[in-house]
Design a protein around this motif. Structure first.
Motif, mmCIF file in Angstrom:
data_model
loop_
_atom_site.group_PDB
_atom_site.id
_atom_site.type_symbol
_atom_site.label_atom_id
_atom_site.label_comp_id
_atom_site.label_asym_id
_atom_site.label_seq_id
_atom_site.Cartn_x
_atom_site.Cartn_y
_atom_site.Cartn_z
ATOM 1 N N ASP A 52 1.152 -1.288 -0.301
ATOM 2 C CA ASP A 52 -0.151 -0.119 -0.064
ATOM 3 C C ASP A 52 0.998 1.506 0.032
ATOM 4 O O ASP A 52 0.734 2.252 -0.820
ATOM 5 C CB ASP A 52 -1.139 0.124 0.974
ATOM 6 N N PHE A 53 2.534 1.424 0.603
ATOM 7 C CA PHE A 53 3.118 2.354 0.986
ATOM 8 C C PHE A 53 3.779 2.817 -0.504
ATOM 9 O O PHE A 53 3.399 4.060 -1.273
ATOM 10 C CB PHE A 53 3.846 2.516 1.541
ATOM 11 N N LYS A 55 2.158 1.946 -3.353
ATOM 12 C CA LYS A 55 1.255 2.253 -3.703
ATOM 13 C C LYS A 55 1.088 4.037 -3.698
ATOM 14 O O LYS A 55 0.869 4.534 -4.938
ATOM 15 C CB LYS A 55 -0.219 1.668 -4.053
ATOM 16 N N ARG A 56 1.077 4.360 -2.993
ATOM 17 C CA ARG A 56 1.007 5.861 -2.556
ATOM 18 C C ARG A 56 2.366 6.484 -3.334
ATOM 19 O O ARG A 56 2.390 7.777 -3.493
ATOM 20 C CB ARG A 56 1.002 5.810 -1.481
ATOM 21 N N VAL A 57 3.429 6.401 -2.766
ATOM 22 C CA VAL A 57 4.549 6.879 -2.592
ATOM 23 C C VAL A 57 5.442 5.558 -4.055
ATOM 24 O O VAL A 57 6.054 4.550 -3.571
ATOM 25 C CB VAL A 57 5.729 7.074 -1.971
#
Length: 71
Positions: A52-53, A55-57
């Protein structure tokens, strides 16, 4: 893997032409077909807990960002 983008970022903070030449020489060694360019392969693995991290960064080399071809 967008090494050209990383090279440009590093060249932007170089304080002299000698540092730029060292960086360019290192990149040439990594990508030149007569050196490491076709002899070595690259593999990268990341722990799934960070999915998830990333995907954001996204990690720049693995992002889907479009890069204009040099002319």
């Amino acid at each position: 893997m967008h090494i050209d983008i990383r090279l440009n970022a590093l060249v932007g903070v170089c304080s002299n032409d000698h540092e730029v030449k060292i960086l360019q020489s290192a990149v040439d060694m990594l990508v030149d077909e007569n050196q490491m360019g076709v002899r070595f392969k690259f593999l990268s693995m990341f722990p799934s807990i960070l999915e998830d991290f990333y995907k954001r960064v996204p990690i720049h080399a693995f992002s889907e960002e479009k890069v204009e071809e040099e002319k």
